[in-house]
Motif scaffolding. Sequence first.
Motif, short mmCIF file in Angstrom:
data_model
loop_
_atom_site.label_atom_id
_atom_site.label_comp_id
_atom_site.label_asym_id
_atom_site.label_seq_id
_atom_site.Cartn_x
_atom_site.Cartn_y
_atom_site.Cartn_z
N ILE A 96 59.54 -14.33 58.01
CA ILE A 96 59.54 -13.65 59.31
C ILE A 96 60.52 -12.48 59.23
CG2 ILE A 96 60.09 -13.88 61.75
CD1 ILE A 96 59.17 -16.72 61.65
N ASN A 97 60.00 -11.28 59.44
CA ASN A 97 60.83 -10.10 59.24
C ASN A 97 60.32 -8.93 60.05
OD1 ASN A 97 62.89 -8.58 58.19
ND2 ASN A 97 62.46 -9.14 56.06
N THR A 98 61.18 -7.90 60.18
CA THR A 98 60.81 -6.70 60.92
C THR A 98 60.24 -5.66 59.98
OG1 THR A 98 62.69 -7.10 62.37
CG2 THR A 98 61.65 -4.97 62.54
N TYR A 99 59.15 -5.03 60.39
CA TYR A 99 58.55 -3.94 59.61
C TYR A 99 58.37 -2.73 60.53
CZ TYR A 99 57.64 -7.16 55.80
OH TYR A 99 57.79 -8.05 54.76
N GLY A 107 55.25 10.58 64.88
CA GLY A 107 56.60 10.78 65.39
C GLY A 107 57.15 9.65 66.24
N LYS A 108 56.42 8.53 66.30
CA LYS A 108 56.87 7.39 67.11
C LYS A 108 57.07 6.17 66.23
CE LYS A 108 55.72 4.72 71.25
NZ LYS A 108 54.73 4.46 72.32
N ASN A 109 58.12 5.40 66.53
CA ASN A 109 58.41 4.19 65.77
C ASN A 109 57.74 2.97 66.40
OD1 ASN A 109 60.01 5.72 64.07
ND2 ASN A 109 61.92 5.16 65.08
N TYR A 110 57.12 2.17 65.56
CA TYR A 110 56.51 0.92 66.00
C TYR A 110 57.14 -0.22 65.20
CZ TYR A 110 52.94 4.08 67.86
OH TYR A 110 52.29 5.09 68.54
N GLU A 111 57.74 -1.16 65.91
CA GLU A 111 58.46 -2.26 65.25
C GLU A 111 57.62 -3.53 65.32
OE1 GLU A 111 63.05 -3.89 65.05
OE2 GLU A 111 62.32 -2.91 66.86
N ASN A 164 50.13 -25.23 51.92
CA ASN A 164 51.41 -24.79 51.33
C ASN A 164 51.32 -23.43 50.64
OD1 ASN A 164 52.80 -27.15 52.15
ND2 ASN A 164 51.90 -28.25 50.42
N GLU A 165 50.29 -22.66 50.92
CA GLU A 165 50.15 -21.32 50.34
C GLU A 165 49.92 -20.30 51.46
OE1 GLU A 165 47.13 -21.20 47.39
OE2 GLU A 165 48.15 -22.59 46.03
N ILE A 166 50.45 -19.08 51.27
CA ILE A 166 50.26 -18.02 52.27
C ILE A 166 48.80 -17.60 52.28
CG2 ILE A 166 50.99 -15.74 53.04
CD1 ILE A 166 53.22 -17.81 53.04
N ASP A 167 48.16 -17.77 53.43
CA ASP A 167 46.74 -17.44 53.53
C ASP A 167 46.49 -16.22 54.42
OD1 ASP A 167 43.93 -18.54 52.91
OD2 ASP A 167 43.84 -18.29 55.10
N GLY A 168 47.51 -15.87 55.23
CA GLY A 168 47.32 -14.74 56.13
C GLY A 168 48.60 -14.39 56.85
N VAL A 169 48.46 -13.52 57.86
CA VAL A 169 49.62 -12.99 58.58
C VAL A 169 49.30 -12.95 60.07
CG1 VAL A 169 51.02 -10.93 59.01
CG2 VAL A 169 50.49 -11.59 56.68
N ILE A 170 50.31 -13.30 60.87
CA ILE A 170 50.27 -13.02 62.30
C ILE A 170 51.40 -12.04 62.59
CG2 ILE A 170 51.56 -15.18 62.62
CD1 ILE A 170 50.78 -15.23 65.48
N GLY A 171 51.11 -10.96 63.31
CA GLY A 171 52.12 -9.94 63.58
C GLY A 171 52.13 -9.53 65.04
N MET A 172 53.32 -9.18 65.53
CA MET A 172 53.45 -8.73 66.92
C MET A 172 54.32 -7.48 66.99
SD MET A 172 53.85 -12.18 69.20
CE MET A 172 52.60 -13.46 69.13
N GLU A 173 53.88 -6.52 67.80
CA GLU A 173 54.65 -5.30 68.01
C GLU A 173 55.52 -5.47 69.26
OE1 GLU A 173 54.10 -0.74 69.51
OE2 GLU A 173 52.30 -1.87 68.96
N LEU A 174 56.81 -5.31 69.09
CA LEU A 174 57.74 -5.49 70.21
C LEU A 174 57.78 -4.25 71.11
CD1 LEU A 174 60.72 -7.16 68.33
CD2 LEU A 174 58.85 -8.26 69.52
N LYS A 175 57.99 -4.48 72.40
CA LYS A 175 58.09 -3.36 73.33
C LYS A 175 59.42 -2.63 73.19
CE LYS A 175 54.88 -5.11 76.78
NZ LYS A 175 54.66 -5.52 78.18
#
Length: 546
Positions: free
Chosen positions: A274-277, A283-287, A297-308
Amino acid sequence: MIYIRLLQNMAVIALAAYLYNQLNLFKNFVKKKQNLKDKVIMIVFFSTLSILGTYMGINVERDALANTRPIGAITAGYIGGPFVGAAVGVIAGVHRYFNGGATALACGISTIAEGIIGGIFGRISKSDEIKPRNAFVAGVAAEIAQMIIIIFVTKPYSYAINLEKVIAIPMILINSIGTAIFVNIVKNAMDNYNKLEAIQAQKALNIAQKTLEYTKKGLDSETSIKISEILCKMANVSGAVISSKSGVFSYYGEKIDESDLKRKIEEFYLKPDINTYLIVNAGKNYEFFFAPIVINNEIDGVIGMELKNSKSANEYFVEFLSELSSLLSMQIELFKLNEKVRILNASELKALRAQIEPHFLFNTLNTISSFCRTNPLKARELIIDLSNYFRQSLNKGEFVELDEEVKMLKSYIAIEKARYGDRLNVFFYIEKDIEHFKIPSFIIQPIIENSIKHGVLKKTDGGNVILVAEKELASIKFTISDNGIGMKTERYHEVINNWPGTGLRNVNSRLKLMYNRNKGLEISTSEYNGTKVVFTIPIEEAHKCE
Protein backbone atom coordinates in the motif's frame (compact mmCIF):
# COMPACT_ATOMS: atom_id res chain seq x y z
CA MET A 1 1.82 19.11 52.47
CA ILE A 2 2.74 15.61 51.21
CA TYR A 3 -0.70 15.22 49.61
CA ILE A 4 -0.38 18.56 47.78
CA ARG A 5 3.13 17.85 46.46
CA LEU A 6 2.23 14.34 45.28
CA LEU A 7 -0.98 15.55 43.63
CA GLN A 8 1.04 18.17 41.72
CA ASN A 9 2.93 15.27 40.16
CA MET A 10 -0.32 13.99 38.60
CA ALA A 11 0.11 16.54 35.79
CA VAL A 12 3.35 14.76 34.85
CA ILE A 13 1.55 11.38 34.94
CA ALA A 14 -1.21 12.66 32.64
CA LEU A 15 1.37 14.12 30.25
CA ALA A 16 3.27 10.82 30.25
CA ALA A 17 0.05 8.93 29.43
CA TYR A 18 -0.61 11.30 26.53
CA LEU A 19 2.94 10.82 25.20
CA TYR A 20 2.61 7.05 25.52
CA ASN A 21 -0.55 7.14 23.38
CA GLN A 22 1.39 8.91 20.61
CA LEU A 23 4.01 6.18 20.33
CA ASN A 24 3.78 3.48 17.66
CA LEU A 25 4.02 0.84 20.37
CA PHE A 26 0.61 2.00 21.65
CA LYS A 27 -0.96 1.11 18.29
CA ASN A 28 0.79 -2.26 18.33
CA PHE A 29 -0.45 -2.76 21.90
CA VAL A 30 -4.04 -2.06 20.82
CA LYS A 31 -3.69 -4.51 17.92
CA LYS A 32 -1.93 -7.08 20.15
CA LYS A 33 1.05 -7.11 17.77
CA GLN A 34 3.80 -6.12 20.16
CA ASN A 35 7.30 -7.38 19.40
CA LEU A 36 10.57 -7.39 21.33
CA LYS A 37 11.43 -3.87 20.14
CA ASP A 38 8.11 -2.58 21.52
CA LYS A 39 8.82 -4.23 24.86
CA VAL A 40 12.25 -2.56 25.04
CA ILE A 41 10.78 0.86 24.23
CA MET A 42 8.09 0.32 26.86
CA ILE A 43 10.73 -0.56 29.46
CA VAL A 44 12.73 2.59 28.63
CA PHE A 45 9.61 4.79 28.71
CA PHE A 46 8.28 3.58 32.05
CA SER A 47 11.75 3.44 33.62
CA THR A 48 12.16 7.12 32.73
CA LEU A 49 8.75 7.87 34.27
CA SER A 50 9.70 6.03 37.46
CA ILE A 51 13.07 7.77 37.74
CA LEU A 52 11.35 11.14 37.26
CA GLY A 53 9.02 10.13 40.09
CA THR A 54 12.07 9.67 42.33
CA TYR A 55 13.49 13.08 41.45
CA MET A 56 10.14 14.74 42.10
CA GLY A 57 9.84 13.08 45.51
CA ILE A 58 9.57 14.86 48.83
CA ASN A 59 12.41 14.42 51.32
CA VAL A 60 10.64 13.38 54.51
CA GLU A 61 13.48 12.40 56.88
CA ARG A 62 17.06 11.09 56.45
CA ASP A 63 16.66 11.18 52.64
CA ALA A 64 13.53 9.01 52.78
CA LEU A 65 11.29 10.06 49.88
CA ALA A 66 7.53 10.24 49.46
CA ASN A 67 7.33 9.92 45.68
CA THR A 68 5.42 8.74 42.59
CA ARG A 69 8.13 6.34 41.40
CA PRO A 70 5.87 3.27 41.90
CA ILE A 71 3.37 4.52 39.30
CA GLY A 72 5.79 3.81 36.44
CA ALA A 73 6.62 0.30 37.65
CA ILE A 74 3.04 -0.71 38.51
CA THR A 75 1.62 0.66 35.24
CA ALA A 76 4.40 -0.96 33.20
CA GLY A 77 3.57 -4.32 34.77
CA TYR A 78 -0.18 -3.89 34.43
CA ILE A 79 -0.01 -2.92 30.74
CA GLY A 80 3.10 -4.79 29.58
CA GLY A 81 3.10 -7.87 31.81
CA PRO A 82 5.24 -9.16 34.69
CA PHE A 83 8.50 -9.21 32.66
CA VAL A 84 8.17 -5.55 31.61
CA GLY A 85 7.10 -4.58 35.13
CA ALA A 86 10.05 -6.41 36.70
CA ALA A 87 12.51 -4.86 34.20
CA VAL A 88 11.25 -1.35 34.96
CA GLY A 89 11.32 -2.16 38.65
CA VAL A 90 14.96 -3.28 38.46
CA ILE A 91 16.07 -0.16 36.55
CA ALA A 92 14.14 2.32 38.71
CA GLY A 93 14.92 0.37 41.89
CA VAL A 94 18.68 0.31 41.26
CA HIS A 95 18.56 4.03 40.51
CA ARG A 96 16.73 4.65 43.78
CA TYR A 97 19.25 2.51 45.72
CA PHE A 98 22.21 4.51 44.47
CA ASN A 99 20.44 7.74 45.41
CA GLY A 100 21.05 6.68 48.99
CA GLY A 101 19.13 7.38 52.17
CA ALA A 102 17.79 5.29 55.03
CA THR A 103 15.20 3.55 52.84
CA ALA A 104 17.37 3.11 49.73
CA LEU A 105 17.56 -0.71 49.89
CA ALA A 106 13.91 -1.16 50.90
CA CYS A 107 12.67 1.17 48.15
CA GLY A 108 14.89 -0.53 45.56
CA ILE A 109 13.49 -3.97 46.44
CA SER A 110 9.90 -2.73 46.68
CA THR A 111 10.04 -1.08 43.24
CA ILE A 112 10.85 -4.45 41.67
CA ALA A 113 8.05 -6.09 43.66
CA GLU A 114 5.59 -3.38 42.57
CA GLY A 115 6.37 -3.94 38.89
CA ILE A 116 5.78 -7.69 39.28
CA ILE A 117 2.56 -7.17 41.27
CA GLY A 118 1.27 -4.82 38.55
CA GLY A 119 2.04 -7.51 35.96
CA ILE A 120 0.25 -10.21 37.94
CA PHE A 121 -2.90 -8.07 38.26
CA GLY A 122 -2.79 -7.34 34.54
CA ARG A 123 -2.57 -11.04 33.69
CA ILE A 124 -5.32 -12.25 36.04
CA SER A 125 -7.89 -9.75 34.72
CA LYS A 126 -10.92 -11.63 33.44
CA SER A 127 -10.81 -10.02 29.99
CA ASP A 128 -8.28 -8.52 27.60
CA GLU A 129 -9.63 -5.04 28.37
CA ILE A 130 -7.51 -2.92 30.71
CA LYS A 131 -9.57 -1.40 33.50
CA PRO A 132 -8.72 1.62 35.71
CA ARG A 133 -10.47 -0.03 38.65
CA ASN A 134 -8.22 -3.09 38.43
CA ALA A 135 -5.19 -0.82 38.04
CA PHE A 136 -6.20 1.04 41.21
CA VAL A 137 -6.45 -2.25 43.13
CA ALA A 138 -3.06 -3.28 41.74
CA GLY A 139 -1.67 0.05 42.95
CA VAL A 140 -3.08 -0.44 46.45
CA ALA A 141 -1.70 -3.99 46.67
CA ALA A 142 1.71 -2.93 45.36
CA GLU A 143 1.96 0.05 47.73
CA ILE A 144 0.96 -2.06 50.74
CA ALA A 145 3.70 -4.49 49.73
CA GLN A 146 6.14 -1.57 49.61
CA MET A 147 5.19 -0.45 53.11
CA ILE A 148 5.69 -3.99 54.46
CA ILE A 149 9.12 -4.22 52.82
CA ILE A 150 10.13 -0.85 54.27
CA ILE A 151 9.13 -1.98 57.78
CA PHE A 152 11.10 -5.24 57.61
CA VAL A 153 14.18 -4.01 55.73
CA THR A 154 14.75 -0.47 57.07
CA LYS A 155 16.68 -0.11 60.29
CA PRO A 156 16.11 0.84 63.03
CA TYR A 157 12.62 -0.66 63.27
CA SER A 158 11.26 2.32 65.26
CA TYR A 159 12.37 4.72 62.51
CA ALA A 160 10.58 2.61 59.87
CA ILE A 161 7.36 2.62 61.91
CA ASN A 162 7.44 6.40 62.41
CA LEU A 163 8.16 6.91 58.69
CA GLU A 164 5.16 4.75 57.75
CA LYS A 165 2.89 6.87 59.90
CA VAL A 166 3.84 9.85 57.72
CA ILE A 167 4.01 8.41 54.18
CA ALA A 168 1.90 5.21 54.10
CA ILE A 169 -1.60 6.59 53.53
CA PRO A 170 -0.57 9.44 51.16
CA MET A 171 1.55 7.13 48.98
CA ILE A 172 -1.01 4.31 48.89
CA LEU A 173 -3.79 6.70 47.86
CA ILE A 174 -1.91 9.01 45.49
CA ASN A 175 0.11 6.32 43.66
CA SER A 176 -2.93 4.06 43.28
CA ILE A 177 -4.97 6.97 41.91
CA GLY A 178 -2.07 7.95 39.62
CA THR A 179 -1.86 4.40 38.24
CA ALA A 180 -5.62 4.40 37.63
CA ILE A 181 -5.42 7.83 35.90
CA PHE A 182 -2.65 6.66 33.57
CA VAL A 183 -4.50 3.45 32.68
CA ASN A 184 -7.79 5.36 32.21
CA ILE A 185 -6.15 7.77 29.72
CA VAL A 186 -4.69 4.82 27.81
CA LYS A 187 -8.04 3.00 27.89
CA ASN A 188 -9.92 6.03 26.52
CA ALA A 189 -7.37 6.33 23.70
CA MET A 190 -7.77 2.58 22.97
CA ASP A 191 -11.55 2.92 22.85
CA ASN A 192 -11.34 5.84 20.42
CA TYR A 193 -8.81 3.99 18.25
CA ASN A 194 -11.03 0.87 18.16
CA LYS A 195 -14.09 2.96 17.32
CA LEU A 196 -12.31 4.54 14.36
CA GLU A 197 -11.10 1.10 13.22
CA ALA A 198 -14.64 -0.25 13.53
CA ILE A 199 -15.96 2.64 11.42
CA GLN A 200 -13.37 1.88 8.72
CA ALA A 201 -14.17 -1.85 8.90
CA GLN A 202 -17.89 -1.07 8.61
CA LYS A 203 -17.20 1.14 5.60
CA ALA A 204 -15.12 -1.56 3.94
CA LEU A 205 -17.79 -4.19 4.63
CA ASN A 206 -20.55 -1.99 3.19
CA ILE A 207 -18.55 -1.51 0.00
CA ALA A 208 -17.72 -5.22 -0.17
CA GLN A 209 -21.41 -6.02 0.23
CA LYS A 210 -22.29 -3.74 -2.71
CA THR A 211 -19.54 -5.18 -4.92
CA LEU A 212 -20.49 -8.80 -4.18
CA GLU A 213 -23.13 -8.70 -6.91
CA TYR A 214 -20.36 -8.15 -9.46
CA THR A 215 -17.39 -10.08 -8.00
CA LYS A 216 -19.47 -13.26 -7.91
CA LYS A 217 -19.68 -13.02 -11.71
CA GLY A 218 -15.92 -12.75 -12.09
CA LEU A 219 -13.69 -9.82 -12.93
CA ASP A 220 -14.10 -8.62 -16.51
CA SER A 221 -14.44 -5.25 -18.28
CA GLU A 222 -18.15 -5.01 -17.45
CA THR A 223 -18.04 -5.97 -13.77
CA SER A 224 -14.79 -4.10 -13.03
CA ILE A 225 -16.18 -0.72 -14.15
CA LYS A 226 -19.21 -1.26 -11.90
CA ILE A 227 -16.91 -2.10 -8.99
CA SER A 228 -14.78 0.99 -9.68
CA GLU A 229 -17.90 3.16 -9.66
CA ILE A 230 -19.03 1.72 -6.31
CA LEU A 231 -15.56 2.27 -4.84
CA CYS A 232 -15.43 5.86 -6.03
CA LYS A 233 -18.85 6.83 -4.73
CA MET A 234 -18.97 4.93 -1.44
CA ALA A 235 -15.37 5.69 -0.43
CA ASN A 236 -15.90 9.37 -1.29
CA VAL A 237 -12.75 9.64 -3.41
CA SER A 238 -12.11 11.45 -6.71
CA GLY A 239 -11.42 8.27 -8.67
CA ALA A 240 -11.04 4.51 -8.35
CA VAL A 241 -9.32 1.88 -10.46
CA ILE A 242 -9.46 -1.92 -10.65
CA SER A 243 -6.81 -3.79 -12.60
CA SER A 244 -5.72 -7.41 -12.90
CA LYS A 245 -2.72 -9.16 -14.42
CA SER A 246 -5.08 -10.92 -16.82
CA GLY A 247 -5.61 -7.59 -18.62
CA VAL A 248 -8.73 -6.19 -16.94
CA PHE A 249 -8.49 -2.43 -16.35
CA SER A 250 -11.29 -0.05 -15.37
CA TYR A 251 -11.09 3.50 -14.05
CA TYR A 252 -14.02 5.57 -12.81
CA GLY A 253 -13.80 9.18 -11.65
CA GLU A 254 -12.18 12.47 -12.51
CA LYS A 255 -10.83 12.47 -16.07
CA ILE A 256 -7.11 11.68 -16.27
CA ASP A 257 -4.64 10.13 -18.70
CA GLU A 258 -5.26 6.42 -18.12
CA SER A 259 -1.99 5.44 -19.82
CA ASP A 260 -0.09 7.16 -16.99
CA LEU A 261 -2.22 5.29 -14.47
CA LYS A 262 -1.45 1.97 -16.16
CA ARG A 263 2.30 2.70 -16.02
CA LYS A 264 2.07 3.42 -12.29
CA ILE A 265 0.23 0.14 -11.78
CA GLU A 266 3.05 -1.68 -13.59
CA GLU A 267 5.48 -0.01 -11.16
CA PHE A 268 3.31 -1.22 -8.28
CA TYR A 269 3.57 -4.84 -9.46
CA LEU A 270 7.35 -4.63 -9.07
CA LYS A 271 7.02 -3.57 -5.40
CA PRO A 272 3.50 -4.40 -4.20
CA ASP A 273 2.54 -2.63 -1.00
CA ILE A 274 0.00 0.00 0.00
CA ASN A 275 1.68 3.17 -1.18
CA THR A 276 1.21 6.61 -2.71
CA TYR A 277 1.75 7.13 -6.43
CA LEU A 278 1.82 10.61 -7.91
CA ILE A 279 0.55 11.19 -11.45
CA VAL A 280 1.18 14.59 -13.06
CA ASN A 281 -1.20 15.29 -15.90
CA ALA A 282 -1.90 18.63 -17.63
CA GLY A 283 -0.10 20.52 -14.88
CA LYS A 284 -2.21 18.94 -12.13
CA ASN A 285 -1.14 16.42 -9.49
CA TYR A 286 -3.20 13.30 -8.88
CA GLU A 287 -2.37 11.28 -5.77
CA PHE A 288 -3.30 7.59 -5.90
CA PHE A 289 -3.13 4.94 -3.23
CA PHE A 290 -2.71 1.35 -4.49
CA ALA A 291 -3.33 -1.90 -2.62
CA PRO A 292 -2.83 -5.45 -3.92
CA ILE A 293 -5.51 -7.98 -4.82
CA VAL A 294 -4.06 -11.26 -3.56
CA ILE A 295 -5.25 -14.65 -4.84
CA ASN A 296 -3.65 -17.86 -3.53
CA ASN A 297 -0.91 -15.80 -1.85
CA GLU A 298 0.10 -14.18 -5.15
CA ILE A 299 -0.52 -10.64 -6.44
CA ASP A 300 -3.29 -10.94 -9.01
CA GLY A 301 -4.35 -7.32 -9.39
CA VAL A 302 -4.61 -3.82 -7.97
CA ILE A 303 -7.24 -1.67 -6.33
CA GLY A 304 -6.46 2.07 -6.40
CA MET A 305 -8.10 5.24 -5.11
CA GLU A 306 -7.43 8.88 -5.93
CA LEU A 307 -7.57 11.10 -2.85
CA LYS A 308 -9.32 14.47 -2.90
CA ASN A 309 -6.54 15.98 -0.82
CA SER A 310 -3.29 14.85 0.81
CA LYS A 311 -4.75 15.21 4.32
CA SER A 312 -6.99 12.24 3.58
CA ALA A 313 -3.93 9.95 3.45
CA ASN A 314 -3.88 9.14 7.15
CA GLU A 315 -3.32 5.81 8.86
CA TYR A 316 -7.06 5.16 9.06
CA PHE A 317 -7.44 5.49 5.31
CA VAL A 318 -4.55 3.06 4.82
CA GLU A 319 -6.25 0.62 7.24
CA PHE A 320 -9.51 1.03 5.34
CA LEU A 321 -7.88 0.42 1.96
CA SER A 322 -6.01 -2.60 3.30
CA GLU A 323 -9.24 -3.99 4.74
CA LEU A 324 -11.12 -3.38 1.52
CA SER A 325 -8.44 -4.95 -0.68
CA SER A 326 -8.48 -8.05 1.55
CA LEU A 327 -12.27 -8.35 1.30
CA LEU A 328 -12.28 -7.90 -2.48
CA SER A 329 -9.43 -10.40 -2.78
CA MET A 330 -11.50 -12.94 -0.85
CA GLN A 331 -14.58 -12.30 -2.97
CA ILE A 332 -12.64 -12.77 -6.21
CA GLU A 333 -10.88 -15.84 -4.83
CA LEU A 334 -14.22 -17.34 -3.80
CA PHE A 335 -15.46 -16.83 -7.36
CA LYS A 336 -12.43 -18.65 -8.72
CA LEU A 337 -12.84 -21.46 -6.20
CA ASN A 338 -16.49 -21.73 -7.18
CA GLU A 339 -15.38 -22.08 -10.78
CA LYS A 340 -13.13 -24.93 -9.71
CA VAL A 341 -16.10 -26.70 -8.16
CA ARG A 342 -18.17 -26.18 -11.28
CA ILE A 343 -15.65 -27.85 -13.57
CA LEU A 344 -14.63 -30.72 -11.25
CA ASN A 345 -15.40 -34.20 -12.59
CA ALA A 346 -18.07 -36.02 -10.60
CA SER A 347 -16.68 -38.40 -7.99
CA GLU A 348 -17.84 -39.54 -4.58
CA LEU A 349 -15.68 -37.09 -2.65
CA LYS A 350 -16.45 -34.19 -4.96
CA ALA A 351 -20.15 -35.01 -4.82
CA LEU A 352 -19.92 -34.89 -1.04
CA ARG A 353 -18.34 -31.43 -1.19
CA ALA A 354 -20.97 -30.22 -3.63
CA GLN A 355 -23.68 -31.54 -1.31
CA ILE A 356 -22.32 -29.81 1.78
CA GLU A 357 -21.03 -26.46 0.60
CA PRO A 358 -24.06 -24.74 -1.00
CA HIS A 359 -26.21 -24.80 2.15
CA PHE A 360 -23.18 -24.07 4.33
CA LEU A 361 -22.24 -21.07 2.15
CA PHE A 362 -25.83 -19.79 2.17
CA ASN A 363 -26.12 -20.02 5.95
CA THR A 364 -22.70 -18.42 6.47
CA LEU A 365 -23.47 -15.47 4.20
CA ASN A 366 -26.69 -14.88 6.14
CA THR A 367 -24.71 -14.93 9.39
CA ILE A 368 -22.12 -12.49 8.02
CA SER A 369 -24.87 -10.20 6.77
CA SER A 370 -26.45 -10.09 10.25
CA PHE A 371 -23.11 -9.10 11.80
CA CYS A 372 -22.31 -6.40 9.23
CA ARG A 373 -24.25 -3.71 11.10
CA THR A 374 -24.07 -5.01 14.67
CA ASN A 375 -20.43 -6.16 14.80
CA PRO A 376 -18.39 -5.35 11.66
CA LEU A 377 -15.13 -6.66 13.13
CA LYS A 378 -16.79 -10.04 13.78
CA ALA A 379 -18.16 -10.02 10.22
CA ARG A 380 -14.63 -9.48 8.93
CA GLU A 381 -13.36 -12.45 10.98
CA LEU A 382 -16.11 -14.66 9.58
CA ILE A 383 -15.28 -13.64 6.00
CA ILE A 384 -11.66 -14.64 6.66
CA ASP A 385 -12.79 -17.98 8.18
CA LEU A 386 -15.08 -18.61 5.21
CA SER A 387 -12.31 -17.84 2.74
CA ASN A 388 -9.86 -20.09 4.61
CA TYR A 389 -12.41 -22.89 4.76
CA PHE A 390 -13.17 -22.83 1.03
CA ARG A 391 -9.53 -22.44 0.05
CA GLN A 392 -8.40 -25.35 2.19
CA SER A 393 -11.28 -27.67 1.35
CA LEU A 394 -11.25 -27.12 -2.42
CA ASN A 395 -7.49 -27.13 -2.92
CA LYS A 396 -7.04 -30.53 -1.26
CA GLY A 397 -6.05 -33.74 -2.92
CA GLU A 398 -7.29 -37.14 -1.85
CA PHE A 399 -5.04 -37.08 1.23
CA VAL A 400 -4.04 -34.25 3.55
CA GLU A 401 -1.88 -33.83 6.63
CA LEU A 402 -3.85 -34.05 9.86
CA ASP A 403 -2.90 -30.53 11.03
CA GLU A 404 -4.18 -29.07 7.71
CA GLU A 405 -7.47 -30.92 8.15
CA VAL A 406 -7.75 -29.56 11.70
CA LYS A 407 -7.10 -25.99 10.47
CA MET A 408 -9.99 -26.32 8.01
CA LEU A 409 -12.19 -27.76 10.75
CA LYS A 410 -11.42 -24.83 13.05
CA SER A 411 -12.45 -22.34 10.33
CA TYR A 412 -15.68 -24.30 9.89
CA ILE A 413 -16.32 -24.40 13.67
CA ALA A 414 -15.65 -20.66 14.03
CA ILE A 415 -18.41 -19.98 11.49
CA GLU A 416 -20.86 -22.40 13.13
CA LYS A 417 -20.02 -20.97 16.56
CA ALA A 418 -20.94 -17.49 15.28
CA ARG A 419 -24.36 -18.85 14.33
CA TYR A 420 -25.11 -20.80 17.49
CA GLY A 421 -23.06 -19.01 20.16
CA ASP A 422 -22.72 -20.74 23.54
CA ARG A 423 -25.01 -23.57 22.44
CA LEU A 424 -22.05 -25.07 20.58
CA ASN A 425 -18.58 -25.89 21.88
CA VAL A 426 -16.03 -28.01 20.02
CA PHE A 427 -12.75 -29.19 21.56
CA PHE A 428 -9.71 -30.69 19.81
CA TYR A 429 -7.17 -33.01 21.46
CA ILE A 430 -4.52 -34.00 18.91
CA GLU A 431 -1.34 -35.84 19.90
CA LYS A 432 1.68 -33.74 18.91
CA ASP A 433 3.68 -36.39 17.02
CA ILE A 434 0.85 -37.35 14.63
CA GLU A 435 0.07 -33.87 13.26
CA HIS A 436 1.90 -34.51 9.97
CA PHE A 437 0.46 -37.97 9.26
CA LYS A 438 -1.71 -38.02 6.16
CA ILE A 439 -5.38 -38.95 6.33
CA PRO A 440 -8.14 -39.00 3.71
CA SER A 441 -9.29 -35.43 3.16
CA PHE A 442 -12.79 -34.42 4.23
CA ILE A 443 -13.08 -37.51 6.45
CA ILE A 444 -13.70 -35.84 9.84
CA GLN A 445 -15.97 -32.86 9.07
CA PRO A 446 -19.08 -34.87 8.02
CA ILE A 447 -18.93 -36.68 11.37
CA ILE A 448 -18.55 -33.44 13.36
CA GLU A 449 -21.29 -31.78 11.30
CA ASN A 450 -23.55 -34.76 12.03
CA SER A 451 -22.81 -34.48 15.77
CA ILE A 452 -23.65 -30.77 15.69
CA LYS A 453 -26.78 -31.00 13.56
CA HIS A 454 -28.34 -34.19 14.92
CA GLY A 455 -26.83 -34.22 18.40
CA VAL A 456 -26.04 -31.09 20.40
CA LEU A 457 -28.27 -28.61 18.55
CA LYS A 458 -31.30 -30.81 19.17
CA LYS A 459 -30.89 -29.92 22.86
CA THR A 460 -32.30 -26.61 24.07
CA ASP A 461 -29.06 -25.57 25.77
CA GLY A 462 -26.78 -27.17 23.16
CA GLY A 463 -23.68 -29.11 24.13
CA ASN A 464 -20.12 -30.16 23.36
CA VAL A 465 -18.37 -32.04 20.57
CA ILE A 466 -14.93 -33.49 21.26
CA LEU A 467 -12.39 -34.71 18.69
CA VAL A 468 -9.54 -36.88 19.98
CA ALA A 469 -6.75 -38.15 17.70
CA GLU A 470 -4.18 -40.44 19.29
CA LYS A 471 -1.81 -43.31 18.57
CA GLU A 472 -3.08 -46.74 19.48
CA LEU A 473 -0.74 -49.64 18.70
CA ALA A 474 -0.17 -49.57 14.92
CA SER A 475 -3.03 -47.16 14.17
CA ILE A 476 -4.16 -43.58 14.61
CA LYS A 477 -7.45 -43.64 16.46
CA PHE A 478 -10.02 -40.89 15.92
CA THR A 479 -12.87 -40.43 18.40
CA ILE A 480 -15.64 -37.88 17.82
CA SER A 481 -18.05 -37.74 20.73
CA ASP A 482 -20.91 -35.45 21.71
CA ASN A 483 -23.25 -35.04 24.66
CA GLY A 484 -26.27 -34.48 22.43
CA ILE A 485 -29.63 -36.25 22.43
CA GLY A 486 -28.23 -39.57 21.22
CA MET A 487 -30.34 -42.13 19.35
CA LYS A 488 -33.07 -44.56 20.21
CA THR A 489 -32.25 -48.23 19.63
CA GLU A 490 -34.40 -48.41 16.49
CA ARG A 491 -32.71 -45.37 14.95
CA TYR A 492 -29.26 -46.69 15.86
CA HIS A 493 -29.87 -49.98 14.04
CA GLU A 494 -31.23 -48.10 11.03
CA VAL A 495 -28.06 -45.98 10.87
CA ILE A 496 -25.53 -48.83 11.13
CA ASN A 497 -27.47 -51.07 8.75
CA ASN A 498 -28.66 -48.62 6.07
CA TRP A 499 -26.40 -45.53 6.54
CA PRO A 500 -29.04 -42.94 5.60
CA GLY A 501 -27.70 -39.53 4.61
CA THR A 502 -24.80 -38.75 2.31
CA GLY A 503 -22.19 -37.63 4.86
CA LEU A 504 -21.66 -40.64 7.12
CA ARG A 505 -22.36 -43.15 4.33
CA ASN A 506 -19.59 -41.66 2.18
CA VAL A 507 -17.12 -41.55 5.06
CA ASN A 508 -17.87 -45.15 6.01
CA SER A 509 -17.55 -46.36 2.40
CA ARG A 510 -14.30 -44.47 1.77
CA LEU A 511 -12.63 -45.84 4.89
CA LYS A 512 -13.51 -49.43 3.93
CA LEU A 513 -12.40 -49.02 0.31
CA MET A 514 -9.17 -47.09 1.01
CA TYR A 515 -7.90 -49.48 3.66
CA ASN A 516 -9.38 -52.70 2.22
CA ARG A 517 -11.32 -53.77 5.28
CA ASN A 518 -14.85 -54.58 6.31
CA LYS A 519 -15.06 -52.04 9.10
CA GLY A 520 -15.29 -48.27 8.61
CA LEU A 521 -17.03 -46.28 11.35
CA GLU A 522 -17.92 -47.65 14.77
CA ILE A 523 -20.87 -45.89 16.36
CA SER A 524 -22.07 -46.18 19.95
CA THR A 525 -25.01 -44.23 21.38
CA SER A 526 -27.93 -44.22 23.75
CA GLU A 527 -30.89 -41.90 24.01
CA TYR A 528 -30.12 -38.66 25.91
CA ASN A 529 -26.49 -39.72 26.48
CA GLY A 530 -24.86 -38.56 23.29
CA THR A 531 -23.10 -40.38 20.47
CA LYS A 532 -19.52 -41.55 19.91
CA VAL A 533 -18.02 -42.31 16.49
CA VAL A 534 -14.64 -44.07 16.24
CA PHE A 535 -12.44 -44.98 13.28
CA THR A 536 -8.80 -45.89 12.83
CA ILE A 537 -6.19 -45.39 10.12
CA PRO A 538 -3.13 -47.68 9.96
CA ILE A 539 0.03 -45.70 10.76
CA GLU A 540 1.89 -47.46 7.97
CA GLU A 541 -0.73 -46.31 5.44
CA ALA A 542 -0.67 -42.78 6.86
CA HIS A 543 3.09 -42.68 6.20
CA LYS A 544 2.77 -44.12 2.69
CA CYS A 545 0.25 -41.57 1.39
CA GLU A 546 1.78 -38.93 -0.88
